[in-house]
Design a protein around this motif. Structure first.
Motif, PDB file in Angstrom:
ATOM      1  N   ASN A 202      46.288  18.816  80.263  1.00  0.00           N
ATOM      2  CA  ASN A 202      44.997  19.518  80.208  1.00  0.00           C
ATOM      3  C   ASN A 202      44.147  19.237  81.449  1.00  0.00           C
ATOM      4  O   ASN A 202      42.928  19.104  81.375  1.00  0.00           O
ATOM      5  N   GLN A 205      41.473  16.534  81.469  1.00  0.00           N
ATOM      6  CA  GLN A 205      40.216  16.727  80.741  1.00  0.00           C
ATOM      7  C   GLN A 205      40.530  17.165  79.318  1.00  0.00           C
ATOM      8  O   GLN A 205      41.679  17.118  78.867  1.00  0.00           O
ATOM      9  N   SER A 206      39.508  17.584  78.609  1.00  0.00           N
ATOM     10  CA  SER A 206      39.725  18.208  77.308  1.00  0.00           C
ATOM     11  C   SER A 206      40.359  19.583  77.518  1.00  0.00           C
ATOM     12  O   SER A 206      40.244  20.181  78.591  1.00  0.00           O
ATOM     13  N   ALA A 207      41.023  20.058  76.491  1.00  0.00           N
ATOM     14  CA  ALA A 207      41.672  21.365  76.591  1.00  0.00           C
ATOM     15  C   ALA A 207      40.663  22.461  76.866  1.00  0.00           C
ATOM     16  O   ALA A 207      39.504  22.396  76.442  1.00  0.00           O
ATOM     17  N   SER A 211      44.307  25.370  80.766  1.00  0.00           N
ATOM     18  CA  SER A 211      45.088  24.132  80.779  1.00  0.00           C
ATOM     19  C   SER A 211      46.125  24.135  79.670  1.00  0.00           C
ATOM     20  O   SER A 211      46.042  24.913  78.725  1.00  0.00           O
ATOM     21  N   ARG A 213      48.918  21.423  77.286  1.00  0.00           N
ATOM     22  CA  ARG A 213      49.454  20.114  76.936  1.00  0.00           C
ATOM     23  C   ARG A 213      50.982  20.152  76.997  1.00  0.00           C
ATOM     24  O   ARG A 213      51.594  19.398  77.717  1.00  0.00           O
ATOM     25  N   ASN A 232      48.937  21.848  72.166  1.00  0.00           N
ATOM     26  CA  ASN A 232      47.551  22.182  71.797  1.00  0.00           C
ATOM     27  C   ASN A 232      47.488  23.109  70.600  1.00  0.00           C
ATOM     28  O   ASN A 232      46.414  23.618  70.267  1.00  0.00           O
ATOM     29  N   TYR A 258      38.591  25.533  73.309  1.00  0.00           N
ATOM     30  CA  TYR A 258      38.411  24.091  73.517  1.00  0.00           C
ATOM     31  C   TYR A 258      38.833  23.278  72.293  1.00  0.00           C
ATOM     32  O   TYR A 258      38.776  22.060  72.307  1.00  0.00           O
ATOM     33  N   GLU A 259      39.273  23.955  71.264  1.00  0.00           N
ATOM     34  CA  GLU A 259      39.710  23.297  70.037  1.00  0.00           C
ATOM     35  C   GLU A 259      41.222  23.153  70.053  1.00  0.00           C
ATOM     36  O   GLU A 259      41.949  24.060  70.451  1.00  0.00           O
ATOM     37  N   THR A 260      41.724  22.009  69.604  1.00  0.00           N
ATOM     38  CA  THR A 260      43.183  21.761  69.572  1.00  0.00           C
ATOM     39  C   THR A 260      43.587  21.131  68.249  1.00  0.00           C
ATOM     40  O   THR A 260      44.554  20.377  68.188  1.00  0.00           O
ATOM     41  N   ARG A 261      42.893  21.445  67.192  1.00  0.00           N
ATOM     42  CA  ARG A 261      43.119  20.773  65.912  1.00  0.00           C
ATOM     43  C   ARG A 261      44.454  21.157  65.287  1.00  0.00           C
ATOM     44  O   ARG A 261      44.850  22.318  65.297  1.00  0.00           O
TER      45      ARG A 261
END
Length: 372
Positions: A202, A205-207, A211, A213, A232, A258-261
């Protein structure tokens, strides 16, 4: 659009040894009709190609098999159909035939092998390798630092609208060439990293929308490029096809870029994904292997922009809420256990049903088509 939009969805062929009722591991000695944890499958009018990943080989059938459990015609990576273990190939994954050449992502040897014609006899050697200087080198990134000519676990390959793409998973990037590349030809495009010499998850950084994973599989058409960002838990889409690095304008499987849950042990619904390792597009249908949810999601249109677009049909589960391996029941012709690779062709969907050690072929048509 509701789940009834695709009413003609049914299994038509089972490849790999049968597993009557429960999961059965393959015999220690492989066979012509046996698969062990296959991770990818390719299908066109002339060939069916399967990455029999657990046996470190590629199997080829000439044409669509007429019968369940049919023997393969050709094996690559092993001297015969009874040998297994790493050799020429080490965990082969992505496959494809384009312009008469066979391409195989030899993932754990950090290269893509190319046969200049589709092999017709057992264990034909490849013509050359992409991602390594020669056929002897197998180290990550050619034994050095990250650069434009090396790979680190290349799992997915695709040829989309004249561009050849490699999901360079370990380097957290997708590389693209205008046309099919030759030996030593540098890529024209990198996605997911600021340059050809970076490889942070990423981007360190955060996703976000630009970017990755674990980029794992790629598909698309002349309008949109789709990338399965498995780590992600999402699919990213780029419309139009990118020729420079930039943000995606479609995300499936998450509610934002921006969420990768990951959401195990809860009802999944029509828009959640857990480790989507496969993706394929044809005839206006986008198929996604929602691997950890033991199902295939089908999207029509297909979606090209937006966030969290829901699927319209599910394969492997009876509804959008369940996610159990083989529905927590017996292995059947319409159940799935950790499906990986996918390929859509001529209204047929080939599924590498890895956990069940088989490939299943389904007919997938929109309700406006007549299948009588």
């Amino acid at each position: 659009m509701g789940a009834s939009a695709l009413m003609n969805v049914k299994p038509v062929r089972w490849l790999g040894a049968s597993a009557p009722g429960g999961l059965i591991l393959p015999d220690a000695k492989p066979k012509r009709n046996q698969l062990y944890a296959p991770r990818h499958v390719f299908l066109d009018d002339q060939y069916l190609v399967v990455s029999d990943s657990g046996n470190h080989r590629v199997l080829i059938w000439r044409g669509l098999p007429a019968d369940d459990h049919q023997d393969a015609d050709v094996v690559l990576g092993q001297p015969n159909f009874e040998t297994e273990g790493p050799g020429l190939l080490h965990l082969p994954t992505g496959t494809g035939i384009w312009e008469g050449r066979l391409y195989v992502a030899d993932a754990w040897h950090h290269r893509v092998l190319v046969w200049e014609r589709v092999p017709e006899t057992i264990n034909e050697p490849p013509s050359y390798a992409l991602g390594q200087p020669d056929l002897q080198e197998i180290r990550p990134n050619c034994g050095g630092a990250i650069g434009p000519l090396g790979f680190y676990w290349p799992y997915g390959i695709a040829f989309v609208a004249g561009w050849f793409f490699v999901a360079d998973t370990g380097n957290r990037r997708v590389l693209g060439w205008k046309g099919l590349p030759e030996v030593g030809q540098p890529p024209n495009l990198v996605l997911g990293q600021p340059d050809f010499y970076s490889g942070l998850e990423n981007r360190g950084q955060s996703a976000g929308p630009n970017s990755f994973r674990w980029p794992h599989a790629i598909t698309g058409d002349e309008h949109t490029l789709y990338i399965a960002d498995a780590g992600n838990h999402r699919i990213l889409g780029y419309s139009p096809l990118p020729d420079v690095d930039g943000p995606a304008n479609l995300v499936l499987g998450q509610n934002t870029y921006y969420e990768t849950r990951e959401m195990p042990h809860v009802p999944q619904g029509a828009h959640r994904l857990r480790f989507p390792y496969g993706v394929s597009l044809a005839h206006g249908i986008l198929a996604v292997a929602d691997t950890a949810n033991n199902r295939i999601l089908l999207f029509t249109g297909p979606p090209r922009t937006g966030v969290g677009v829901p699927a319209v049909e599910v394969i492997g589960q009876t509804n959008f809420e369940d996610s159990g391996e083989n529905r927590w029941k017996a292995v059947g012709p319409d159940t799935l256990c950790w499906p990986y690779g996918l390929w859509l062709h001529n209204h047929l969907l080939a599924i590498a049903d890895s956990g069940n050690n088989r490939v299943m072929i389904w007919r997938v048509e929109e309700s406006s088509h007549d299948t009588s």
